[in-house]
Design a protein around this motif. Structure first.
Motif, PDB file in Angstrom:
ATOM      1  N   ARG A   1       0.826  -1.213   0.000  1.00 42.17           N
ATOM      2  CA  ARG A   1       0.000   0.000   0.000  1.00 42.17           C
ATOM      3  C   ARG A   1       0.857   1.259   0.000  1.00 42.17           C
ATOM      4  O   ARG A   1       0.640   2.182  -0.800  1.00 42.17           O
ATOM      5  N   SER A   2       1.800   1.322   0.917  1.00 45.24           N
ATOM      6  CA  SER A   2       2.648   2.514   1.002  1.00 45.24           C
ATOM      7  C   SER A   2       3.511   2.664  -0.243  1.00 45.24           C
ATOM      8  O   SER A   2       3.751   3.782  -0.720  1.00 45.24           O
ATOM      9  N   PHE A   3       3.969   1.541  -0.795  1.00 47.47           N
ATOM     10  CA  PHE A   3       4.791   1.584  -2.007  1.00 47.47           C
ATOM     11  C   PHE A   3       3.984   2.109  -3.193  1.00 47.47           C
ATOM     12  O   PHE A   3       4.451   2.967  -3.953  1.00 47.47           O
ATOM     13  N   LEU A   4       2.766   1.616  -3.362  1.00 46.43           N
ATOM     14  CA  LEU A   4       1.936   2.045  -4.486  1.00 46.43           C
ATOM     15  C   LEU A   4       1.558   3.516  -4.371  1.00 46.43           C
ATOM     16  O   LEU A   4       1.609   4.266  -5.355  1.00 46.43           O
ATOM     17  N   ALA A   5       1.194   3.948  -3.170  1.00 46.73           N
ATOM     18  CA  ALA A   5       0.808   5.346  -2.969  1.00 46.73           C
ATOM     19  C   ALA A   5       1.971   6.281  -3.284  1.00 46.73           C
ATOM     20  O   ALA A   5       1.796   7.318  -3.938  1.00 46.73           O
ATOM     21  N   ARG A   6       3.161   5.923  -2.831  1.00 44.48           N
ATOM     22  CA  ARG A   6       4.332   6.765  -3.098  1.00 44.48           C
ATOM     23  C   ARG A   6       4.676   6.767  -4.587  1.00 44.48           C
ATOM     24  O   ARG A   6       5.048   7.813  -5.148  1.00 44.48           O
ATOM     25  N   SER A   7       4.552   5.636  -5.249  1.00 40.70           N
ATOM     26  CA  SER A   7       4.893   5.535  -6.669  1.00 40.70           C
ATOM     27  C   SER A   7       3.969   6.397  -7.523  1.00 40.70           C
ATOM     28  O   SER A   7       4.419   7.112  -8.426  1.00 40.70           O
ATOM     29  N   VAL A   8       2.670   6.328  -7.249  1.00 40.74           N
ATOM     30  CA  VAL A   8       1.718   7.134  -8.021  1.00 40.74           C
ATOM     31  C   VAL A   8       1.957   8.620  -7.776  1.00 40.74           C
ATOM     32  O   VAL A   8       1.865   9.447  -8.693  1.00 40.74           O
ATOM     33  N   TYR A   9       2.295   8.965  -6.537  1.00 37.50           N
ATOM     34  CA  TYR A   9       2.575  10.370  -6.218  1.00 37.50           C
ATOM     35  C   TYR A   9       3.754  10.910  -7.025  1.00 37.50           C
ATOM     36  O   TYR A   9       3.653  11.961  -7.669  1.00 37.50           O
ATOM     37  N   VAL A  10       4.888  10.209  -7.008  1.00 37.94           N
ATOM     38  CA  VAL A  10       6.069  10.720  -7.716  1.00 37.94           C
ATOM     39  C   VAL A  10       5.861  10.669  -9.231  1.00 37.94           C
ATOM     40  O   VAL A  10       6.434  11.471  -9.974  1.00 37.94           O
ATOM     41  N   PHE A  11       5.032   9.733  -9.709  1.00 36.94           N
ATOM     42  CA  PHE A  11       4.706   9.672 -11.135  1.00 36.94           C
ATOM     43  C   PHE A  11       4.053  10.974 -11.587  1.00 36.94           C
ATOM     44  O   PHE A  11       4.464  11.589 -12.579  1.00 36.94           O
TER      45      PHE A  11
ATOM     46  N   VAL B   1      -4.844  12.683   5.092  1.00 32.62           N
ATOM     47  CA  VAL B   1      -4.049  13.802   4.567  1.00 32.62           C
ATOM     48  C   VAL B   1      -3.708  13.573   3.099  1.00 32.62           C
ATOM     49  O   VAL B   1      -3.756  14.496   2.276  1.00 32.62           O
ATOM     50  N   ALA B   2      -3.366  12.335   2.736  1.00 34.36           N
ATOM     51  CA  ALA B   2      -3.033  12.029   1.345  1.00 34.36           C
ATOM     52  C   ALA B   2      -4.257  12.176   0.438  1.00 34.36           C
ATOM     53  O   ALA B   2      -4.151  12.680  -0.689  1.00 34.36           O
ATOM     54  N   MET B   3      -5.417  11.747   0.907  1.00 32.53           N
ATOM     55  CA  MET B   3      -6.639  11.894   0.106  1.00 32.53           C
ATOM     56  C   MET B   3      -6.988  13.364  -0.095  1.00 32.53           C
ATOM     57  O   MET B   3      -7.385  13.780  -1.192  1.00 32.53           O
ATOM     58  N   LEU B   4      -6.824  14.162   0.949  1.00 34.04           N
ATOM     59  CA  LEU B   4      -7.069  15.597   0.832  1.00 34.04           C
ATOM     60  C   LEU B   4      -6.113  16.229  -0.176  1.00 34.04           C
ATOM     61  O   LEU B   4      -6.510  17.055  -1.006  1.00 34.04           O
TER      62      LEU B   4
ATOM     63  N   LEU C   1      -4.802  10.124  -7.473  1.00 37.11           N
ATOM     64  CA  LEU C   1      -4.089  10.281  -6.203  1.00 37.11           C
ATOM     65  C   LEU C   1      -5.018  10.111  -5.000  1.00 37.11           C
ATOM     66  O   LEU C   1      -4.569   9.726  -3.918  1.00 37.11           O
ATOM     67  N   ILE C   2      -6.296  10.404  -5.174  1.00 35.09           N
ATOM     68  CA  ILE C   2      -7.251  10.214  -4.070  1.00 35.09           C
ATOM     69  C   ILE C   2      -7.389   8.725  -3.758  1.00 35.09           C
ATOM     70  O   ILE C   2      -7.406   8.309  -2.592  1.00 35.09           O
ATOM     71  N   VAL C   3      -7.467   7.920  -4.810  1.00 36.85           N
ATOM     72  CA  VAL C   3      -7.632   6.474  -4.636  1.00 36.85           C
ATOM     73  C   VAL C   3      -6.404   5.861  -3.966  1.00 36.85           C
ATOM     74  O   VAL C   3      -6.518   5.080  -3.013  1.00 36.85           O
ATOM     75  N   THR C   4      -5.224   6.225  -4.468  1.00 38.99           N
ATOM     76  CA  THR C   4      -4.007   5.655  -3.876  1.00 38.99           C
ATOM     77  C   THR C   4      -3.790   6.161  -2.453  1.00 38.99           C
ATOM     78  O   THR C   4      -3.234   5.450  -1.614  1.00 38.99           O
ATOM     79  N   GLY C   5      -4.236   7.392  -2.171  1.00 41.50           N
ATOM     80  CA  GLY C   5      -4.152   7.886  -0.798  1.00 41.50           C
ATOM     81  C   GLY C   5      -5.015   7.075   0.142  1.00 41.50           C
ATOM     82  O   GLY C   5      -4.640   6.808   1.289  1.00 41.50           O
ATOM     83  N   ALA C   6      -6.191   6.663  -0.342  1.00 43.01           N
ATOM     84  CA  ALA C   6      -7.090   5.854   0.484  1.00 43.01           C
ATOM     85  C   ALA C   6      -6.516   4.471   0.763  1.00 43.01           C
ATOM     86  O   ALA C   6      -6.936   3.799   1.709  1.00 43.01           O
ATOM     87  N   MET C   7      -5.546   4.051  -0.039  1.00 44.87           N
ATOM     88  CA  MET C   7      -4.951   2.727   0.143  1.00 44.87           C
ATOM     89  C   MET C   7      -3.841   2.712   1.189  1.00 44.87           C
ATOM     90  O   MET C   7      -3.358   1.641   1.563  1.00 44.87           O
TER      91      MET C   7
END
Length: 490
Positions: A8-18, A75-78, A176-182
C-alpha cells in the motif's frame, strides 16, 4: 515477500512521484505558449510553475502538524483532491492573468505537498531498514512520469483543445485520491514495524543470553560519538547498549535511535522548545549541514532543468514535436539511474561519492557540452546524462537521510529538508527565468546552471574526503552480529 501495508505505502508513493515529476516536466510543453498568452515574463511563469513542487515542500511543517492530528490516509486523500482539482479548474476556466496561474499552481502544489509527507512516513515505517531501497524503487515511477506525461499532455491538448485536454489531465490526477485511500493507518504501520524488528532480533533466543553478560562501559566523548556515527560502520558502545534492549521496548519508549537525544513531545506553540530541538538535530548530526547544501543546490538545478529543457531545445531551432523527445530521453535515462540506485541501496553501497559528487560532475560536463553545441543528437546525449545524474541524486537525497540522522530525528529532518528544498525550487524557477528575461538567451541560463553544478561538484568531492562522509548503515548486519553475540567496540 512484501506485506499488505508495504504494498500500500509503495503504491501510494509511486503514483505520487509519477504525477509530481511528470506534471512538472509537462510544464515545459506549455511554457512558451503561456508566456505569449499572458504577455508575461519568463521568471514569473517559471516561478509559477515551480510552485507545484516548491509550495508543496514549503508547507511540509503544516503537513507534519496535520499528521499529528490526522491519519496519513486522510491527509493524502485531501492532497489528491486539491492537486487534481487545480488542473480541472484550469481546464474549465480561461486563464488570462498571471495571478490566476499562481493561484491554481499553488493549489496543486499544496495538494502534492500534503501527499509527499504522508507517503514518506508510512514508507519508512513499513519498510524499516529497507526504506532506502524501497524509496529508490518508487523513484522509477517518477521517471516513467517524466517520459510519458509531457507526451500525453501534448497529445490531449492537440487532439481535444487546450481546455478539454487540461480537464482530462486533471481528472487523471484524481487517481491520487484512490491511492491515498490505500495507505495503511498509522497504528497498523507501527504495529507491523514492531513485529518486524522483534522477529529480526530473535529476542527469545539471543537477547536474554546477552543480557546476562556484564554491562560494558558505554560512555563516549561527544566528539568521538559523532565521529563514529558518521564515519564508521562499526558498532559503538552506545549502539550495542541500545540494541540490548528488546525492539518493542525501544519503539514504545521512542528510543529506536543511535543518538543520545531522547524523544520529547513538543508543544508546537512553544518556539523556544522548537529551536532547542532543531539545534539538537544539527549538534548531534553535523553532516546534516553539508547534506542540506548539496541537496538544495541539486533541487534548484533539477527543477530548472525540468521546466526549461524543452524550451531550450525550441530556442535552438528544434521543432516542438522533436524537442519533447528530450524529456522522454531524459526520463528513460533516469530509469537507468533509478535502477543503479536500487542496486547500490540494496548492497548498502550508496555514499556521498556515488550519490552526489560523481552525478554532479556528469551534470557539469553535460551542461558544458550543451553550451557549445545545438544539434539534436548532442542535446539528446546531454538530456540522457542529466536525466541519469539527477535521478541518482534525487534517490540519494532522500534515501540517505536515515544514514545522516537517527530514527528519533527522522521526521523532523524530513520536514526541515523539504521546507528548504521548497525554497530552492522557487529560486530555481525565478533565477533561471530571470536570466532568460535579462539576457534573452536560454543558453546563458544553462551556463549559470553549469556554474551551480560545478559548485555542487566541488562540495561533493570535498565532502567525500572529509571525516563526515556518509555511509549507509547496514542494520541487517548489525542484527546479525547481535544474534551471533559478537559485538565489537569502535
Amino acid at each position: 515477500m512484501l506485506t499488505l501495508n508495504q504494498w500500500r505505502s509503495f503504491l501510494a508513493r509511486s503514483v505520487y512521484v509519477f504525477f509530481l515529476n511528470g506534471t512538472l516536466k509537462s510544464y515545459g510543453v506549455i511554457l512558451m505558449d503561456i508566456v505569449k498568452k499572458l504577455d508575461s515574463k519568463h521568471y514569473l511563469v517559471g516561478w509559477a510553475f515551480t510552485l507545484q513542487t516548491g509550495a508543496g515542500y514549503l508547507i511540509s511543517p503544516l503537513a507534519g502538524i496535520l499528521l499529528t492530528k490526522m491519519s496519513c490516509r486522510f491527509v493524502a486523500m485531501l492532497g489528491g483532491l486539491l492537486a487534481g482539482s487545480a488542473y480541472v479548474i484550469r481546464g474549465l476556466v480561461n486563464i488570462s492573468e498571471i495571478w490566476q496561474l499562481f493561484l491554481l499552481v499553488s493549489c496543486s502544489g499544496i495538494g502534492f505537498g500534503l501527499i509527499n509527507i504522508s507517503t514518506v512516513v508510512p514508507l519508512k515505517e513499513s519498510f524499516g531498514t529497507s526504506y532506502a531501497t524501497a524509496y529508490a524503487v518508487t523513484g522509477l515511477a517518477a521517471n516513467v512520469g517524466i517520459a510519458v506525461l509531457p507526451f500525453l499532455l501534448k497529445y490531449l491538448m492537440g487532439s481535444f483543445g487546450d481546455s478539454t485536454g487540461m480537464l482530462i489531465f486533471g481528472a487523471l490526477a484524481w487517481t491520487l485520491i484512490v491511492t491515498g485511500a490505500m495507505l495503511p493507518s498509522n497504528k497498523n504501520g507501527k504495529e507491523e514495524k514492531v513485529k518486524e524488528e522483534y522477529s529480526l532480533a530473535n529476542e527469545d533466543n539471543a537477547l536474554d543470553d546477552i543480557d546476562e553478560e556484564p554491562e560494558k562501559e558505554t560512555n563516549l566523548d561527544e566528539a568521538d560519538r559523532i565521529e563514529t556515527l558518521t564515519t564508521s560502520d562499526k558498532l559503538t558502545n552506545f549502539e550495542v547498549s541500545d540494541m540490548r534492549r528488546r525492539p518493542y521496548e525501544r519503539i514504545e519508549n521512542g528510543d529506536n535511535t543511535n543518538c543520545d537525544v531522547k524523544r520529547s513531545y513538543i508543544n508546537i506553540e512553544n518556539i523556544k522548545i522548537l529551536f532547542i530541538r532543531f539545534y539538537g538535530v544539527f549538534q548531534h548530526h553535523p553532516a546534516l549541514v553539508l547534506y542540506m547544501i548539496v541537496t538544495c543546490i541539486n533541487d534548484h538545478g533539477y527543477r530548472s532543468w525540468s521546466i526549461f529543457l524543452i524550451p531550450y531545445g525550441e530556442y535552438l531551432g528544434i521543432i516542438s514535436e522533436k524537442a519533447v523527445l528530450l524529456s522522454t530521453i531524459g526520463g528513460v535515462a533516469g530509469l537507468l539511474g533509478r535502477l543503479y540506485c536500487i542496486l547500490l541501496f540494496s548492497r548498502y553501497a550508496m555514499d556521498v561519492y556515488l550519490g552526489f559528487a560523481l552525478p554532479s560532475l556528469l551534470i557539469t560536463v553535460s551542461y558544458t557540452i550543451s553550451f557549445f553545441c545545438d544539434q539534436f543528437h548532442v542535446l539528446a546525449v546531454v538530456a540522457a546524462l542529466s536525466g541519469f545524474s539527477y535521478a541518482v541524486m534525487s534517490s540519494a537525497s532522500t534515501g540517505l537521510i536515515p544514514s545522516c540522522v537517527c530514527d528519533d530525528h527522522f521526521k523532523v529532518t524530513v520536514v526541515t529538508l523539504y521546507t528548504l528544498w521548497g525554497l530552492m525550487i522557487q529560486l530555481g524557477g525565478i533565477t533561471t527565468g530571470a536570466v532568460v528575461d535579462i539576457t534573452g538567451s536560454y543558453r546563458i541560463s544553462f551556463a549559470c546552471l553549469t556554474v551551480l553544478s560545478t559548485l555542487n561538484c566541488v562540495i561533493g568531492f570535498g565532502w567525500t574526503l572529509s571525516p563526515l562522509r556518509l555511509r549507509m548503515k547496514n542494520q541487517e548486519k548489525l542484527f546479525e552480529l547481535f544474534r551471533n553475540q559478537k559485538p565489537y567496540y569502535a
